[in-house]
Design an enzyme around this catalytic site. Structure first.
Site, mmCIF file in Angstrom:
data_model
loop_
_atom_site.group_PDB
_atom_site.id
_atom_site.type_symbol
_atom_site.label_atom_id
_atom_site.label_comp_id
_atom_site.label_asym_id
_atom_site.label_seq_id
_atom_site.Cartn_x
_atom_site.Cartn_y
_atom_site.Cartn_z
ATOM 1 N N THR A 171 44.836 47.698 34.760
ATOM 2 C CA THR A 171 45.441 47.520 33.438
ATOM 3 C C THR A 171 44.350 47.018 32.497
ATOM 4 O OG1 THR A 171 46.141 45.314 34.142
ATOM 5 C CG2 THR A 171 47.789 47.058 34.235
ATOM 6 N N PHE B 254 46.185 38.070 43.912
ATOM 7 C CA PHE B 254 45.344 36.987 43.382
ATOM 8 C C PHE B 254 43.928 37.048 43.949
ATOM 9 C CE2 PHE B 254 49.741 35.592 43.433
ATOM 10 C CZ PHE B 254 49.910 35.156 42.129
ATOM 11 N N GLY C 87 33.253 36.138 33.015
ATOM 12 C CA GLY C 87 33.262 37.552 32.662
ATOM 13 C C GLY C 87 34.089 38.278 33.699
ATOM 14 N N ALA D 269 30.000 24.500 34.645
ATOM 15 C CA ALA D 269 29.623 24.912 33.292
ATOM 16 C C ALA D 269 28.533 25.973 33.391
ATOM 17 C CB ALA D 269 29.112 23.709 32.518
ATOM 18 N N GLY D 270 28.408 26.795 32.379
ATOM 19 C CA GLY D 270 27.370 27.823 32.391
ATOM 20 C C GLY D 270 27.588 28.817 31.279
ATOM 21 N N ASN E 139 45.545 33.066 35.922
ATOM 22 C CA ASN E 139 44.246 33.427 35.346
ATOM 23 C C ASN E 139 43.982 32.674 34.039
ATOM 24 O OD1 ASN E 139 43.467 35.017 37.426
ATOM 25 N ND2 ASN E 139 43.555 36.968 36.340
ATOM 26 N N LYS F 54 51.032 35.429 37.688
ATOM 27 C CA LYS F 54 49.666 35.956 37.724
ATOM 28 C C LYS F 54 48.907 35.662 36.432
ATOM 29 C CE LYS F 54 45.947 37.948 38.646
ATOM 30 N NZ LYS F 54 45.542 39.157 39.246
ATOM 31 N N CYS G 209 38.765 40.812 34.906
ATOM 32 C CA CYS G 209 40.094 40.171 34.924
ATOM 33 C C CYS G 209 40.250 39.076 33.872
ATOM 34 C CB CYS G 209 40.371 39.606 36.306
ATOM 35 S SG CYS G 209 40.318 40.878 37.582
ATOM 36 N N GLU H 239 37.017 38.910 43.581
ATOM 37 C CA GLU H 239 35.953 39.795 44.042
ATOM 38 C C GLU H 239 34.958 38.951 44.836
ATOM 39 O OE1 GLU H 239 34.402 42.197 40.849
ATOM 40 O OE2 GLU H 239 36.428 42.759 40.251
HETATM 41 C C1 UGA Z 1 39.748 36.232 39.072
HETATM 42 C C2 UGA Z 1 40.629 35.138 39.689
HETATM 43 O O1 UGA Z 1 39.818 34.061 40.193
HETATM 44 C C3 UGA Z 1 41.464 35.704 40.831
HETATM 45 O O2 UGA Z 1 42.325 34.696 41.358
HETATM 46 C C4 UGA Z 1 42.286 36.875 40.288
HETATM 47 O O3 UGA Z 1 43.070 37.462 41.303
HETATM 48 C C5 UGA Z 1 41.338 37.929 39.722
HETATM 49 O O4 UGA Z 1 40.555 37.338 38.664
HETATM 50 C C6 UGA Z 1 42.171 39.055 39.194
HETATM 51 O O5 UGA Z 1 42.892 38.858 38.198
HETATM 52 O O6 UGA Z 1 42.228 40.112 39.825
HETATM 53 P P1 UGA Z 1 37.390 37.327 39.769
HETATM 54 O O7 UGA Z 1 37.457 38.054 38.479
HETATM 55 O O8 UGA Z 1 37.024 38.042 41.023
HETATM 56 O O9 UGA Z 1 38.838 36.641 40.083
HETATM 57 O O10 UGA Z 1 36.324 36.180 39.577
HETATM 58 P P2 UGA Z 1 36.287 34.582 39.538
HETATM 59 O O11 UGA Z 1 35.767 34.084 40.812
HETATM 60 O O12 UGA Z 1 37.568 34.040 39.032
HETATM 61 O O13 UGA Z 1 35.172 34.365 38.422
HETATM 62 C C7 UGA Z 1 35.411 34.783 37.085
HETATM 63 C C8 UGA Z 1 34.261 34.390 36.197
HETATM 64 O O14 UGA Z 1 34.258 32.985 35.977
HETATM 65 C C9 UGA Z 1 32.871 34.740 36.728
HETATM 66 O O15 UGA Z 1 32.097 35.289 35.683
HETATM 67 C C10 UGA Z 1 32.315 33.397 37.169
HETATM 68 O O16 UGA Z 1 30.915 33.366 37.093
HETATM 69 C C11 UGA Z 1 32.954 32.468 36.167
HETATM 70 N N1 UGA Z 1 33.083 31.067 36.630
HETATM 71 C C12 UGA Z 1 33.839 30.765 37.715
HETATM 72 C C13 UGA Z 1 32.457 30.050 35.932
HETATM 73 O O17 UGA Z 1 31.765 30.291 34.911
HETATM 74 N N2 UGA Z 1 32.608 28.746 36.341
HETATM 75 C C14 UGA Z 1 33.355 28.439 37.416
HETATM 76 O O18 UGA Z 1 33.453 27.234 37.745
HETATM 77 C C15 UGA Z 1 33.972 29.463 38.126
#
Ligand code: UGA
Length: 442
Positions: free
Chosen positions: A86, A153, A261, A256-257, A212, A208, A264, A156
């Site tokens: 989506t 949930f 991206g 932090a950073g 997010n 969901k 999702c 990746e």
């Molecule tokens: C995210 C959610 O974590 C999942 O639970 C959800 O199922 C999924 O989207 C989805 O909707 O399908 P994902 O996109 O694989 O999963 O990645 P995340 O691990 O959530 O990271 C997302 C972004 O946040 C990355 O760019 C990561 O670098 C950033 N991030 C994460 C931070 O900048 N700081 C953090 O502390 C954690």
């Protein structure tokens, strides 16, 4: 049971392989014949740890097959999982539901016997009610066909683990029969102690998007603190550690950073806010606009730091970007902060070279004008400034002494806060870390 999984992207390919691992007979369905050919041959068309092994195991065992035919899928499956994407709609913040609608329009006319159709995609609240009505209209088996909503949930990089041992299962159902069916599908997962939450359709859909939205808010909260720390001369990593000791806050997802991206979080918070506006409750989610804005400002900040380190302009300077994937252990570059920053600097006249351990092919395809190197060392050679934007383990293990001898100017922005800043500074690097006071010798 005989299951079909429609849509074989990240979610669908993982779900199909994991359902076979649970012992079901699975038929994966996709309209893209190339994807189907690759999967049939046991090749995963993207990088996801552990998935390749499961795919090979179950294509070989015969429990997992693939097709492009909806007719075959309808005849085969007792339960049909819809796992299509989506994406963000062009020219709008709302979700594009074309693929979700197409699954129902294509599958339903072939459903001549009892079946449960289960939506797993992230959708705006109200979608499942609408799809259920459409399913009833189109399916020849009429009331013998039912819809359920069972959001996914998975993260990746941890997709297999998150599917086989999820934190919870959410079952949006309208009948006891649908609940029983889904409990049968997930029997081994439930037996292992996974909590099950049952609900109506709108609640299941909202769980969901709310999850997010919460995760995105947590990241933007700590990034807003990083902005304050930068102004006040404080250190956001220490702040995050200290507040994270409070169990109510917790230290996970508080890094932090350069911000979030991927395919999702960014599009989901926009679609969620857009849906609330459509429903007339826009104020409830107005804060998500700010969450989005804070997130995008972190990218601006890296661009700004690169400029400062190059003496006011990056024009004509060699900029190295370490990382292209939106996060480590993935080759997904959708809305990747690293590539967004790289492209902006290139537009500002910098000579940008990118290196990523896994995402080079997709980065090259989407950003053909950027330069690419085959290793971190090659990328850093003759650099005027290095930007560390995806926290691959390989980058934390680099030797800053060796790299200092290769770079034209030993200047680095750590956009993820995972490099050992004092080690880099000791090796002669001028180090800037988002949210932390400057370190280094120049
Ligand atoms: C995210 C959610 O974590 C999942 O639970 C959800 O199922 C999924 O989207 C989805 O909707 O399908 P994902 O996109 O694989 O999963 O990645 P995340 O691990 O959530 O990271 C997302 C972004 O946040 C990355 O760019 C990561 O670098 C950033 N991030 C994460 C931070 O900048 N700081 C953090 O502390 C954690």
């Amino acid at each position: 049971m005989r299951l079909t999984v429609i849509g074989t992207g990240y979610l669908g390919a993982t779900h199909a392989a994991c359902m076979a691992e649970l012992g079901h007979e699975v038929l994966g369905v996709d309209v893209d014949p190339e994807k189907i050919a690759a999967l049939r041959a046991g090749r995963v068309p993207f990088y996801e740890p552990g998935l390749g092994e499961l795919l090979v195991k179950h294509t070989e065992s015969g429990r997992l097959r693939f097709t492009t035919s909806y007719e075959e899928a309808a005849a085969f499956g007792q339960v049909h999982f819809s796992c299509v994407g989506t994406p963000q709609r062009k020219g709008s913040d709302a979700a594009d539901l074309t693929y979700v609608d197409t699954v129902i329009e294509s599958l339903a006319p072939h459903l001549r016997g009892p079946a449960l159709v289960v939506g797993k995609s992230t959708v705006p609240v109200g979608t499942a009610d609408r799809l259920a009505a459409r399913l009833a209209e189109l399916a020849p088996a009429a009331s013998a066909v039912e819809l359920a909503w069972n959001p996914e949930f998975l993260r990746e990089g941890f997709a297999v683990q998150d599917t086989l041992s999820p934190d919870r299962l959410v079952l949006g159902i309208r009948s006891a029969a649908a609940e029983a069916r889904l409990r049968e599908v997930y029997a081994p997962v439930i037996a292992a102690g996974t909590p099950v939450v049952t609900s109506d359709f709108p609640t299941a859909e909202l769980v969901k998007t709310a999850a997010n939205a919460f995760l995105a808010t947590k990241i933007s909260f700590i990034n807003a603190m990083a902005e304050l720390c930068e102004t006040a001369g404080a250190d956001v990593s220490v702040l995050a550690e200290a507040i994270g000791h409070d169990a109510r806050i917790g230290n996970r997802f508080l890094r932090a950073g350069v911000g979030f991206g991927g395919g999702c979080l960014p599009k989901d918070i926009r679609a969620f806010a857009a849906r609330a506006e459509e429903l007339g409750t826009g104020r409830s989610l107005a804060f998500l606009r700010e969450v989005d804005a804070i997130n995008m400002r972190r990218r601006d900040r890296v661009v700004e730091l690169a400029r400062q380190l190059c003496g006011g302009s990056v024009h004509g300077h060699r900029v190295t970007v370490l990382g292209a994937a939106f996060k480590p252990d993935s080759d997904d570059i959708r809305d990747s902060p690293a590539l967004n920053v790289a492209a902006r600097l290139q537009l500002d006249g910098a000579d940008v070279t990118v290196y990523d351990p896994k995402a080079m092919d997709s980065a090259r395809k989407s950003y053909p004008l950027l330069g690419y190197a085959l290793s971190a060392e090659e990328a850093v050679t003759r650099a005027d400034v290095v930007l560390h934007l995806t926290e691959w383990r390989e980058f934390a293990e680099l030797d800053p002494h060796r790299l200092a001898s290769l770079a034209s100017h030993a200047r680095i922005v750590d956009g993820r806060g995972t490099l050992d800043a004092s080690r880099w500074a000791a090796a002669g690097w001028h180090v800037r870390v988002l949210g932390r006071p400057p370190a280094g010798v120049r």
